[in-house]
Write a protein that holds these residues in place. Sequence first.
Motif, mmCIF file in Angstrom:
data_model
loop_
_atom_site.group_PDB
_atom_site.id
_atom_site.type_symbol
_atom_site.label_atom_id
_atom_site.label_comp_id
_atom_site.label_asym_id
_atom_site.label_seq_id
_atom_site.Cartn_x
_atom_site.Cartn_y
_atom_site.Cartn_z
ATOM 1 N N PHE A 194 15.797 -102.919 0.922
ATOM 2 C CA PHE A 194 16.931 -103.433 1.674
ATOM 3 C C PHE A 194 17.001 -102.698 3.012
ATOM 4 N N ILE A 195 17.362 -103.442 4.045
ATOM 5 C CA ILE A 195 17.555 -102.825 5.352
ATOM 6 C C ILE A 195 18.834 -103.383 5.973
ATOM 7 N N LEU A 196 19.447 -102.592 6.831
ATOM 8 C CA LEU A 196 20.567 -103.037 7.650
ATOM 9 C C LEU A 196 20.065 -103.162 9.075
ATOM 10 N N TRP A 197 20.386 -104.282 9.706
ATOM 11 C CA TRP A 197 19.863 -104.567 11.047
ATOM 12 C C TRP A 197 21.002 -105.014 11.953
ATOM 13 N N ASN A 198 21.137 -104.312 13.062
ATOM 14 C CA ASN A 198 22.104 -104.683 14.089
ATOM 15 C C ASN A 198 21.334 -105.282 15.262
ATOM 16 N N PRO A 199 21.346 -106.608 15.420
ATOM 17 C CA PRO A 199 20.547 -107.227 16.488
ATOM 18 C C PRO A 199 21.048 -106.879 17.881
ATOM 19 N N ALA A 200 22.315 -106.528 18.017
ATOM 20 C CA ALA A 200 22.843 -106.195 19.339
ATOM 21 C C ALA A 200 22.310 -104.861 19.836
ATOM 22 N N THR A 201 22.237 -103.879 18.927
ATOM 23 C CA THR A 201 21.748 -102.544 19.309
ATOM 24 C C THR A 201 20.290 -102.325 18.925
ATOM 25 N N ARG A 202 19.734 -103.280 18.154
ATOM 26 C CA ARG A 202 18.360 -103.204 17.646
ATOM 27 C C ARG A 202 18.164 -102.039 16.682
ATOM 28 N N GLU A 203 19.232 -101.559 16.114
ATOM 29 C CA GLU A 203 19.132 -100.481 15.132
ATOM 30 C C GLU A 203 18.739 -101.049 13.773
ATOM 31 N N VAL A 204 17.888 -100.323 13.058
ATOM 32 C CA VAL A 204 17.443 -100.698 11.724
ATOM 33 C C VAL A 204 17.618 -99.492 10.806
ATOM 34 N N LYS A 205 18.253 -99.726 9.665
ATOM 35 C CA LYS A 205 18.462 -98.669 8.686
ATOM 36 C C LYS A 205 17.837 -99.080 7.370
ATOM 37 N N PHE A 206 16.880 -98.287 6.874
ATOM 38 C CA PHE A 206 16.273 -98.542 5.575
ATOM 39 C C PHE A 206 17.163 -97.965 4.487
ATOM 40 N N ILE A 207 17.593 -98.800 3.559
ATOM 41 C CA ILE A 207 18.448 -98.345 2.471
ATOM 42 C C ILE A 207 17.573 -97.721 1.385
ATOM 43 N N PRO A 208 17.911 -96.523 0.919
ATOM 44 C CA PRO A 208 17.106 -95.902 -0.141
ATOM 45 C C PRO A 208 17.167 -96.716 -1.422
ATOM 46 N N LEU A 209 16.145 -96.581 -2.236
ATOM 47 C CA LEU A 209 16.110 -97.299 -3.505
ATOM 48 C C LEU A 209 17.218 -96.793 -4.425
#
Length: 242
Positions: A33-48
């Motif tokens: 799972f990842i969280l993606w903010n298209p406005a800031t282009r930030e990507v956060k990988f969610i740990p398992l």
Amino acid sequence: MPDKSLHTGKSYGFCNGVFCLYGYYGYSGRGRFILWNPATREVKFIPLPPHNPFELEESGLLHGFGVDLNTNDFKLVKSNIDLDNQLHPVSSAQVYNLSTNSWTLIHDVTLPPIKQVCLGHETHNALSNGIYHWLIGYDDGGFAYILCFDFRTNKFSKLRGPIAAINDGLFMRDYVAEIDGSIAYVALYDNPKLLTIWVMNQHGWAKKHTIWRPDPRDSYLLHFEGWFSIHRRKAQKTADTI
């Protein structure tokens, strides 16, 4: 850090400008799972998650993405529906908090029994006012069994649909959705073609629209990817407001 080469992906919701996605990276055959903010282009990988980390597509598994309205913390809930246990429909659940970057196991989930489990597509679920909603089946009276998860309290509850639609011989299917910030229940019927929309207010369910035999040229669009919209020609109303 996973391989950043995304092969396939799937959306599990959108909230406050952030998408929750599930993607397969590299060549391991396992996703994250990842969280993606298209406005800031930030990507956060969610740990398992610690419990059944690679379980995703198995029957009876539900996910919901939203925000705690008290803390503005993004959360992802993963719940397991026991398809063989009508008395205890939710067998286990885990919640991810972005602020702590960790998962919490929820114990002792107690909910009313369910008569018929009928899990719909992920896009037929809805987030409204910090509460995630899944239509997971029907109770003894034939009313929709809507499973709710409050991101503020990390608690599950049950919401009963407004009508016993499944008992109608013309019933086709139903959904939950968000309309103007409120949770809505939508039932579709066949012969005649009919769609009814109920919206929850402070007094309970209120019937808002009945749509008869919509003309495809009138651009009716039912879209359940985190939003529910009704588009109609301004020249003619085919929905009666109740």
